[in-house]
Structures are given as C-alpha cells and as structure tokens.
Design a protein around this motif. Structure first.
Motif, PDB file in Angstrom:
ATOM      1  N   THR A 156       0.880  -1.389  -0.108  1.00 11.17           N
ATOM      2  CA  THR A 156      -0.018   0.027  -0.019  1.00 11.17           C
ATOM      3  C   THR A 156       0.939   1.408   0.023  1.00 11.17           C
ATOM      4  O   THR A 156       0.392   2.367   0.247  1.00 11.17           O
ATOM      5  N   ARG A 157       2.154   1.024  -0.595  1.00  9.58           N
ATOM      6  CA  ARG A 157       2.872   2.399  -0.323  1.00  9.58           C
ATOM      7  C   ARG A 157       2.845   3.464  -1.345  1.00  9.58           C
ATOM      8  O   ARG A 157       3.192   4.476  -1.095  1.00  9.58           O
ATOM      9  N   HIS A 158       1.910   3.282  -2.316  1.00  5.68           N
ATOM     10  CA  HIS A 158       1.535   4.270  -3.257  1.00  5.68           C
ATOM     11  C   HIS A 158       0.135   4.908  -2.953  1.00  5.68           C
ATOM     12  O   HIS A 158      -0.273   6.209  -3.713  1.00  5.68           O
ATOM     13  N   ASP A 159      -0.414   4.655  -1.710  1.00  9.38           N
ATOM     14  CA  ASP A 159      -1.657   5.332  -1.516  1.00  9.38           C
ATOM     15  C   ASP A 159      -1.877   5.280  -0.062  1.00  9.38           C
ATOM     16  O   ASP A 159      -2.258   4.228   0.462  1.00  9.38           O
ATOM     17  N   VAL A 160      -2.139   6.589   0.568  1.00 10.88           N
ATOM     18  CA  VAL A 160      -2.406   6.639   1.840  1.00 10.88           C
ATOM     19  C   VAL A 160      -3.557   6.118   2.262  1.00 10.88           C
ATOM     20  O   VAL A 160      -3.675   5.604   3.346  1.00 10.88           O
ATOM     21  N   ALA A 161      -4.597   6.271   1.512  1.00 12.85           N
ATOM     22  CA  ALA A 161      -5.929   5.742   1.955  1.00 12.85           C
ATOM     23  C   ALA A 161      -5.719   4.315   2.296  1.00 12.85           C
ATOM     24  O   ALA A 161      -6.446   3.724   2.943  1.00 12.85           O
ATOM     25  N   ALA A 162      -5.109   3.683   1.012  1.00 10.83           N
ATOM     26  CA  ALA A 162      -4.956   2.234   1.045  1.00 10.83           C
ATOM     27  C   ALA A 162      -4.298   1.743   2.479  1.00 10.83           C
ATOM     28  O   ALA A 162      -4.495   0.712   2.962  1.00 10.83           O
ATOM     29  N   ARG A 163      -3.162   2.521   2.573  1.00 11.13           N
ATOM     30  CA  ARG A 163      -2.327   2.093   4.009  1.00 11.13           C
ATOM     31  C   ARG A 163      -3.288   2.163   4.957  1.00 11.13           C
ATOM     32  O   ARG A 163      -3.256   1.430   5.943  1.00 11.13           O
ATOM     33  N   LEU A 164      -3.891   3.386   5.258  1.00  7.94           N
ATOM     34  CA  LEU A 164      -4.700   3.479   6.416  1.00  7.94           C
ATOM     35  C   LEU A 164      -5.914   2.489   6.691  1.00  7.94           C
ATOM     36  O   LEU A 164      -6.245   1.961   7.598  1.00  7.94           O
ATOM     37  N   ALA A 165      -6.397   2.035   5.460  1.00  2.00           N
ATOM     38  CA  ALA A 165      -7.535   1.074   5.485  1.00  2.00           C
ATOM     39  C   ALA A 165      -7.096  -0.129   5.837  1.00  2.00           C
ATOM     40  O   ALA A 165      -7.731  -1.078   6.689  1.00  2.00           O
ATOM     41  N   VAL A 166      -5.826  -0.655   5.378  1.00  2.00           N
ATOM     42  CA  VAL A 166      -5.501  -1.978   5.497  1.00  2.00           C
ATOM     43  C   VAL A 166      -4.691  -1.943   7.054  1.00  2.00           C
ATOM     44  O   VAL A 166      -4.945  -2.850   7.710  1.00  2.00           O
ATOM     45  N   VAL A 167      -3.800  -1.178   7.318  1.00  2.00           N
ATOM     46  CA  VAL A 167      -2.950  -1.341   8.457  1.00  2.00           C
ATOM     47  C   VAL A 167      -3.655  -0.893   9.695  1.00  2.00           C
ATOM     48  O   VAL A 167      -3.797  -1.732  10.628  1.00  2.00           O
ATOM     49  N   PRO A 168      -3.924   0.457  10.009  1.00  2.00           N
ATOM     50  CA  PRO A 168      -4.685   0.635  11.288  1.00  2.00           C
ATOM     51  C   PRO A 168      -5.888  -0.037  11.334  1.00  2.00           C
ATOM     52  O   PRO A 168      -6.435  -0.540  12.593  1.00  2.00           O
ATOM     53  N   MET A 169      -6.819   0.000  10.175  1.00  2.00           N
ATOM     54  CA  MET A 169      -8.146  -0.270  10.519  1.00  2.00           C
ATOM     55  C   MET A 169      -8.591  -1.872  10.421  1.00  2.00           C
ATOM     56  O   MET A 169      -9.504  -2.205  10.343  1.00  2.00           O
ATOM     57  N   VAL A 170      -7.463  -2.659   9.753  1.00  2.00           N
ATOM     58  CA  VAL A 170      -7.573  -4.076   9.835  1.00  2.00           C
ATOM     59  C   VAL A 170      -6.679  -4.640  10.668  1.00  2.00           C
ATOM     60  O   VAL A 170      -6.864  -5.409  11.549  1.00  2.00           O
TER      61      VAL A 170
END
Length: 272
Positions: A156-170
């Motif tokens: 998810t290194r290219h999209d902050v929303a994807a990083r937030l969705a997967v790492v903190p929120m999952v």
C-alpha cells in the motif's frame, strides 16, 4: 536539510534505516520528541526506503513455515508468545515511521504528529516486551518471525488511503480483538507483570486505530466519496486475508470503527 535546519523527513528516514532493535526504538522516540519540541522542519526531501533496515535476527520466515508455539503455559510456549508480540511491536515502529515519512507532506502536520506519537508508543511497547523476554531468560531475535505486517505496508506504499484502510483499520484493529483473550491467558498463568504490559498496549492501540480511522475519513472527504464504500473497496483490493470474528466491538467503537463498517465484510463466525 532546509537552510541548515534538520528536517522531519530526514530524521524519519534515518530511524527507518537503523537496524539494531534497541537503537531503532530510541531513534523513533527521539524523532517524535524532536518533532514535538519544534526542532525539525516540516520538509520531506528524501524518499523513504522501500524496506526498513532489520537486524540479522530474528530470521524471517513465510507464515506457513513458522514453527508451532507449543503449549501456552509451558515455558517454551510463553517465550514464543512474547517473542511474537515483541516482533509485532518492533515492526509497528517501522509502520508508524513509514506512514509519517511517506505521506506526511501530502497529509500535513497533524498527521505527522499523530503517527510519530504512535511510533514512540510502539517503541515503548517493544522495550517493555523485550525486557520481559529477558526476565524470562530469552530476548528478541531468539526465535524466527514472519514479515506479513511489512508486506501489507509495502503493498500500500502508493496510496495513503489504502495504507490507512489496511494497516490501522484491519491489522491493528485485529489486535484489539485478540489482546483481551491473550491478557486473560497471561494473567491465568500468574504473569501479572505481563498482563499489565498488555493492558497498556491495548489502551494505546485503541488510540492508534482511532488515528487511522480519523485520517481515513479525511481522505474520503477530500476524494468526495463515502468513507465506508472507499474502505470496503480498498480492503477488497489490498488485503489478502479474511476479516474474522469474534470482534471486540466496544474497543473498536472507541477507536472509531462501527460494526456497520466491518460487519458487512466479515466472515461468519466459525467459517474459514
């Protein structure tokens, strides 16, 4: 550097490229402190590394090759549990540093403040667990570990929303679900010091997940899309696992995650 002034981007990159576990933890806490005290300019002239520096040990294995922990109340089982928890907290230092350094220029000062605070917390958690392991006659690096958490960050290194969705929120939200049972098991085994460590971690992780959820909502507003729809789309695209119950609904709600959000994409209990 900006006009000779040290920058937060350079400081974060240096911490990510610190391999020794104790030195990385100290570097993370120093970056957070220097940023909080206004010693670092808000500038990001350096690219974050594709992969943070790691120590020679622990050996990193695919999850399928990880050895079984053994019985939970055996000495071997207890050490394996705390080693696994220590590895999670060690990688979490890099996760928090990387999100602040990789997306801080895009997301702003408040985002950097929040996630450098998370990095400092994770460094403190790692230190507590490493000292606990040493009191048990072991240390971080004594057993193998897997690298699934960092793989999720890399993907998810290219999209902050994807990083937030997967790492903190999952991934971090899953910690809210499993920690209470682990805490009860540790306390039942007579390890009151370990139980207090887990209580502290759980309290802090609720706040960390809340940071993720809050900044994800900001991303959705900027993109003028529904936050729940965006989250479900990004999770389906970037998360390889399954979102499984049971859920710690009260902790998730305190962290800003409603059952309406994750309940629709969760596997039925007992499935899988």
């Amino acid at each position: 550097m900006t006009g000779g002034e040290p920058t937060v981007g350079a400081a974060i990159r240096a911490a990510l490229l610190t391999a020794d576990p104790q030195a990385k933890a100290m570097a993370a806490r120093k970056v957070a402190r220097d940023w909080r005290l206004g010693r670092l300019a808000f500038a990001f002239g350096e690219a974050m590394p594709e992969r943070p520096a790691r120590p020679p040990a622990p050996e990193l294995l695919p999850p399928s090759r990880m050895p079984r922990r053994g019985r939970g109340q055996s000495e071997r089982g207890r050490i394996a549990l705390w080693h696994a928890l220590g590895h999670i907290e060690f990688v979490a230092i890099d996760l928090a540093l990387d999100i602040a350094g990789r997306f801080g220029a895009e997301m702003g000062r408040g985002f950097v403040t929040d996630f450098l605070g998370v990095a400092a917390d994770e460094a403190m958690h790692f230190g507590l667990i490493d000292r606990h392991l040493r009191a048990m006659g072991s240390h971080y690096g004594a057993l193998p570990a897997h690298d699934g958490l960092w793989e999720a960050a890399h993907d998810t290194r290219h999209d902050v929303a994807a990083r937030l969705a997967v790492v903190p929120m999952v991934l971090e939200a899953r910690g809210l679900d499993v920690t209470p049972a682990t805490l009860d098991r540790v306390r039942a085994g007579g390890d009151e010091r370990g139980a207090r460590i887990l209580e502290r971690i759980l309290d802090d992780e609720i706040r960390h997940v809340r940071f993720g959820a809050t900044h994800f909502d900001s991303c959705a507003q900027l993109r003028q899309v529904n936050a729940a729809d965006l989250w479900k789309s990004l999770v389906s695209r970037h998360f390889r696992g399954a979102i499984k119950p049971p859920f710690n609904d009260s902790a998730r709600l305190a962290a800003g995650l409603s059952r309406d959000l994750y309940g629709e994409v969760a596997m039925p209990q007992g499935a899988g």
